[in-house]
Design a protein around this motif. Structure first.
Motif, short mmCIF file in Angstrom:
data_model
loop_
_atom_site.label_atom_id
_atom_site.label_comp_id
_atom_site.label_asym_id
_atom_site.label_seq_id
_atom_site.Cartn_x
_atom_site.Cartn_y
_atom_site.Cartn_z
N PHE A 66 -4.56 17.72 -4.16
CA PHE A 66 -3.51 17.90 -3.15
C PHE A 66 -2.19 17.27 -3.58
CE2 PHE A 66 -7.09 18.88 -0.24
CZ PHE A 66 -6.68 20.17 0.07
N THR A 67 -2.24 16.19 -4.34
CA THR A 67 -1.00 15.61 -4.87
C THR A 67 -0.33 16.60 -5.83
OG1 THR A 67 -1.86 13.37 -4.65
CG2 THR A 67 -0.03 13.68 -6.18
N ALA A 68 -1.13 17.16 -6.74
CA ALA A 68 -0.59 18.13 -7.70
C ALA A 68 -0.09 19.39 -6.99
CB ALA A 68 -1.65 18.48 -8.74
N MET A 69 -0.83 19.86 -6.01
CA MET A 69 -0.40 21.08 -5.31
C MET A 69 0.85 20.84 -4.47
SD MET A 69 -2.13 23.45 -6.51
CE MET A 69 -1.47 24.74 -5.51
N PRO B 182 2.50 20.31 -12.56
CA PRO B 182 1.46 20.05 -11.56
C PRO B 182 0.21 20.91 -11.75
CG PRO B 182 3.57 20.41 -10.49
CD PRO B 182 3.76 20.70 -11.93
N VAL B 183 0.38 22.12 -12.28
CA VAL B 183 -0.79 22.97 -12.55
C VAL B 183 -1.67 22.29 -13.60
CG1 VAL B 183 -1.59 25.19 -13.44
CG2 VAL B 183 0.35 25.10 -11.84
N ILE B 184 -1.05 21.67 -14.59
CA ILE B 184 -1.82 20.90 -15.58
C ILE B 184 -2.57 19.77 -14.87
CG2 ILE B 184 -1.62 19.35 -17.57
CD1 ILE B 184 0.75 21.16 -18.49
N GLY B 185 -1.95 19.17 -13.87
CA GLY B 185 -2.61 18.13 -13.07
C GLY B 185 -3.83 18.67 -12.34
N VAL B 186 -3.74 19.88 -11.81
CA VAL B 186 -4.88 20.50 -11.14
C VAL B 186 -6.00 20.75 -12.15
CG1 VAL B 186 -5.70 22.58 -9.96
CG2 VAL B 186 -3.54 21.53 -9.27
#
Length: 134
Positions: free
Chosen positions: A14-17, A50-54
């Motif tokens: 949720f942080t990344a999204m 952020p997609v990399i974070g997901v």
């Protein structure tokens, strides 16, 4: 009760999204106004971070799951990848014969990842139900 690895995953996801939503809205608002420049390029690729974070959160979750959870995730990922691929392939064939109004390649390309994530969520829910204990 939710296990700590799942709480960590949800926090990271949720942080990344949230960051993704902010950056994609900025991209949509600012990109058309910016002239061709390196900043426009940076703005265009910023939502990828952020997609990399997901992706990282998903990999960490799967790495730390038990065998049954991994099995469920593998099956859900397989179903999601096949359904998403089949859906976009079918859509492309139907577009080629005029079954739908023409859309930009940009729109189709940018919807692949959300479609994959969404189909994964649905597939995981369906697969996990098969293994639920009464």
């Amino acid at each position: 009760m939710m296990r700590p690895i799942h709480r960590r995953y949800l926090r990271e996801f949720f942080t990344a999204m949230g960051a993704y939503v902010v950056l994609i809205v900025l991209y949509g608002a600012l990109a058309p106004r910016l002239p061709a420049s390196p900043w426009r390029f940076v703005l265009a690729i910023a939502p990828l971070l952020p997609v990399i974070g997901v992706i990282r959160a998903v990999v960490r979750l799967i790495r730390d799951e038990d065998e049954l959870e991994r099995h469920i995730d593998l099956e859900a990922f397989a179903i999601a990848a096949l359904v998403t691929g089949f859906g976009f392939f079918s859509y492309g064939l139907l577009l080629s014969v005029g079954a739908f109004p023409k859309v930009s390649a940009f729109l189709v390309a940018i919807l692949v990842m959300p479609a994959l994530f969404g189909s994964y969520g649905l597939a995981k829910w369906a697969v996990a139900r098969r293994y639920a204990r009464p």
